[in-house]
Design an enzyme around this catalytic site. Structure first.
Site, mmCIF file in Angstrom:
data_model
loop_
_atom_site.group_PDB
_atom_site.id
_atom_site.type_symbol
_atom_site.label_atom_id
_atom_site.label_comp_id
_atom_site.label_asym_id
_atom_site.label_seq_id
_atom_site.Cartn_x
_atom_site.Cartn_y
_atom_site.Cartn_z
ATOM 1 N N GLY A 15 0.798 -1.226 0.000
ATOM 2 C CA GLY A 15 0.000 0.000 0.000
ATOM 3 C C GLY A 15 0.827 1.271 0.000
ATOM 4 O O GLY A 15 0.330 2.351 0.329
ATOM 5 N N LYS A 16 2.104 1.173 -0.411
ATOM 6 C CA LYS A 16 2.976 2.354 -0.464
ATOM 7 C C LYS A 16 2.396 3.427 -1.387
ATOM 8 O O LYS A 16 2.412 4.611 -1.047
ATOM 9 C CB LYS A 16 4.379 1.981 -0.987
ATOM 10 C CG LYS A 16 5.191 1.101 -0.083
ATOM 11 C CD LYS A 16 6.598 0.872 -0.634
ATOM 12 C CE LYS A 16 6.643 0.169 -1.974
ATOM 13 N NZ LYS A 16 6.153 -1.208 -1.955
ATOM 14 N N THR A 17 1.939 2.999 -2.550
ATOM 15 C CA THR A 17 1.478 3.979 -3.542
ATOM 16 C C THR A 17 0.224 4.694 -3.051
ATOM 17 O O THR A 17 0.107 5.920 -3.190
ATOM 18 C CB THR A 17 1.211 3.274 -4.888
ATOM 19 O OG1 THR A 17 2.435 2.688 -5.335
ATOM 20 C CG2 THR A 17 0.700 4.244 -5.927
ATOM 21 N N LYS A 33 8.541 8.464 -8.273
ATOM 22 C CA LYS A 33 8.892 7.043 -8.221
ATOM 23 C C LYS A 33 10.131 6.905 -9.093
ATOM 24 O O LYS A 33 10.041 6.911 -10.320
ATOM 25 C CB LYS A 33 7.739 6.202 -8.788
ATOM 26 C CG LYS A 33 8.017 4.710 -8.905
ATOM 27 C CD LYS A 33 7.479 3.941 -7.737
ATOM 28 C CE LYS A 33 7.693 2.435 -7.927
ATOM 29 N NZ LYS A 33 7.162 1.668 -6.775
ATOM 30 N N GLU A 100 8.779 7.318 -3.646
ATOM 31 C CA GLU A 100 8.375 5.928 -3.367
ATOM 32 C C GLU A 100 9.382 4.948 -3.938
ATOM 33 O O GLU A 100 9.656 4.939 -5.136
ATOM 34 C CB GLU A 100 6.988 5.636 -3.966
ATOM 35 C CG GLU A 100 6.556 4.201 -3.625
ATOM 36 C CD GLU A 100 5.293 3.732 -4.323
ATOM 37 O OE1 GLU A 100 4.525 4.568 -4.847
ATOM 38 O OE2 GLU A 100 5.091 2.500 -4.351
ATOM 39 N N ALA A 102 10.735 0.907 -4.644
ATOM 40 C CA ALA A 102 10.118 -0.319 -5.175
ATOM 41 C C ALA A 102 10.255 -1.396 -4.100
ATOM 42 O O ALA A 102 11.326 -1.547 -3.499
ATOM 43 C CB ALA A 102 10.813 -0.743 -6.455
ATOM 44 N N GLY A 103 9.179 -2.128 -3.853
ATOM 45 C CA GLY A 103 9.243 -3.224 -2.879
ATOM 46 C C GLY A 103 9.610 -2.720 -1.493
ATOM 47 O O GLY A 103 8.931 -1.863 -0.945
HETATM 48 N N1 LIG Z 1 -6.083 1.356 1.962
HETATM 49 C C1 LIG Z 1 -6.361 0.547 0.927
HETATM 50 N N2 LIG Z 1 -7.627 0.129 0.715
HETATM 51 C C2 LIG Z 1 -7.906 -0.695 -0.314
HETATM 52 N N3 LIG Z 1 -7.020 -1.152 -1.194
HETATM 53 C C3 LIG Z 1 -5.734 -0.766 -1.044
HETATM 54 C C4 LIG Z 1 -5.341 0.092 0.025
HETATM 55 N N4 LIG Z 1 -4.013 0.295 -0.058
HETATM 56 C C5 LIG Z 1 -3.602 -0.420 -1.127
HETATM 57 N N5 LIG Z 1 -4.634 -1.049 -1.736
HETATM 58 C C6 LIG Z 1 -4.572 -1.904 -2.913
HETATM 59 O O1 LIG Z 1 -3.570 -2.895 -2.696
HETATM 60 C C7 LIG Z 1 -2.763 -3.062 -3.847
HETATM 61 C C8 LIG Z 1 -1.330 -2.712 -3.527
HETATM 62 O O2 LIG Z 1 -1.269 -1.350 -3.145
HETATM 63 P P1 LIG Z 1 -0.095 -0.401 -3.644
HETATM 64 O O3 LIG Z 1 -0.015 -0.401 -5.128
HETATM 65 O O4 LIG Z 1 -0.308 0.921 -2.967
HETATM 66 O O5 LIG Z 1 1.142 -1.197 -3.039
HETATM 67 P P2 LIG Z 1 2.692 -0.856 -3.167
HETATM 68 O O6 LIG Z 1 3.293 -1.169 -1.856
HETATM 69 O O7 LIG Z 1 2.843 0.517 -3.694
HETATM 70 O O8 LIG Z 1 3.201 -1.903 -4.252
HETATM 71 P P3 LIG Z 1 4.585 -1.831 -5.141
HETATM 72 O O9 LIG Z 1 5.614 -2.544 -4.321
HETATM 73 O O10 LIG Z 1 4.203 -2.574 -6.383
HETATM 74 O O11 LIG Z 1 4.903 -0.395 -5.400
HETATM 75 C C9 LIG Z 1 -3.372 -2.186 -4.944
HETATM 76 O O12 LIG Z 1 -4.267 -2.939 -5.707
HETATM 77 C C10 LIG Z 1 -4.120 -1.127 -4.156
HETATM 78 O O13 LIG Z 1 -5.190 -0.609 -4.870
HETATM 79 MG MG LIG Z 2 3.799 1.201 -5.390
#
Ligand SMILES: Nc1ncnc2c1ncn2[C@@H]1O[C@H](COP(=O)(O)OP(=O)(O)OP(=O)(O)O)[C@@H](O)[C@H]1O
Ligand SMILES: [Mg+2]
Length: 208
Positions: A15-17, A33, A100, A102-103
């Site tokens: 959920g970072k993004t 990013k 942000e 990655a990972g």
């Molecule tokens: N608070 C939330 N409520 C509902 N869905 C969420 C929430 N946070 C994240 N998600 C969902 O979970 C998934 C992963 O979230 P996100 O892309 O933010 O992760 P990330 O850590 O950025 O991943 P990456 O390592 O690929 O950058 C996405 O499909 C996103 O829509």
């Molecule tokens: Mg991300």
């Protein structure tokens, strides 16, 4: 001076993004990013554009756009390039900057250059995004140790997911890292729901 925050996670897909979009939007900041690995799906910059309400010129172009959704070191090799840390210098912007990774913290840009090495070089505070779900205690404490081992400043930890109060409490108690808040699981992700959830669960003053 406007703050810069580096957003890392305990894992990919935590959920970072979504958190970065909420924070950047709340601060009317800039989002960057530096390395996007995986261009088939929607890019993180595009997600932030959709969810933050930020003007297009507040979403900065990536330094590397790599085709394959895998670790940047491998995605770069597949595309026949090598990530050069000198290309990852923080952009200069007139406002808060949210970066942000990655990972997670030990994901390699190159075999000899991990995210945490870059965080140390940037010398800006890091925010750890952690799931609330099972496994988060170990992943969070490992991430904190890895950052501290390199002398990286940790601004705080932001949880994402449904409430698991004991997990949050033990992470904070063991590590002493500040809990910034928790973004609940949102059934519908839109600019409005993300903005409202951030406002209800975080203090803007913790980021200014
Ligand atoms: N608070 C939330 N409520 C509902 N869905 C969420 C929430 N946070 C994240 N998600 C969902 O979970 C998934 C992963 O979230 P996100 O892309 O933010 O992760 P990330 O850590 O950025 O991943 P990456 O390592 O690929 O950058 C996405 O499909 C996103 O829509
Ligand atoms: Mg991300």
């Amino acid at each position: 001076m406007s703050p810069t925050f580096i957003v890392t996670g305990t894992d990919t897909d935590v959920g970072k993004t979504v958190f970065a979009a909420a924070l950047a939007g709340a601060l009317n900041g800039y989002y960057w990013k530096p390395v996007q690995a995986g261009l088939v799906d929607i890019s993180d910059a595009q997600s932030v554009s959709d969810l933050s309400g930020l003007h297009a010129d507040h979403i900065l172009p990536e330094a590397y756009r790599l085709t394959t959704p895998c670790s940047p070191h491998r995605a770069a090799a597949i595309d026949g390039v090598e990530i050069d840390p000198t290309q990852l210098a923080l952009p200069v912007v007139l406002g808060p900057l949210i970066v942000e990774g990655a990972g997670g913290a030990l994901v390699p840009f190159r075999s000899d250059w991990l995210h945490a090495d870059q965080f140390a070089a940037w010398n800006k505070p890091v925010i750890i995004v952690a799931r609330t779900a099972l496994g988060t205690i170990n992943h969070s404490l490992l991430t904190i140790e890895a950052l501290r081992f390199r002398g990286i400043s940790i601004h705080g930890i932001a949880f994402v997911g449904d409430v698991h109060q004991d997990s949050e409490d033990i992470i904070v108690r063991v590590s002493g890292v500040r809990r910034l808040g928790r973004l609940p699981h949102l059934p519908v992700l839109t600019g409005e729901t993300v903005k409202a959830a951030f406002a209800a669960n975080f203090e803007l003053a913790d980021f200014t």
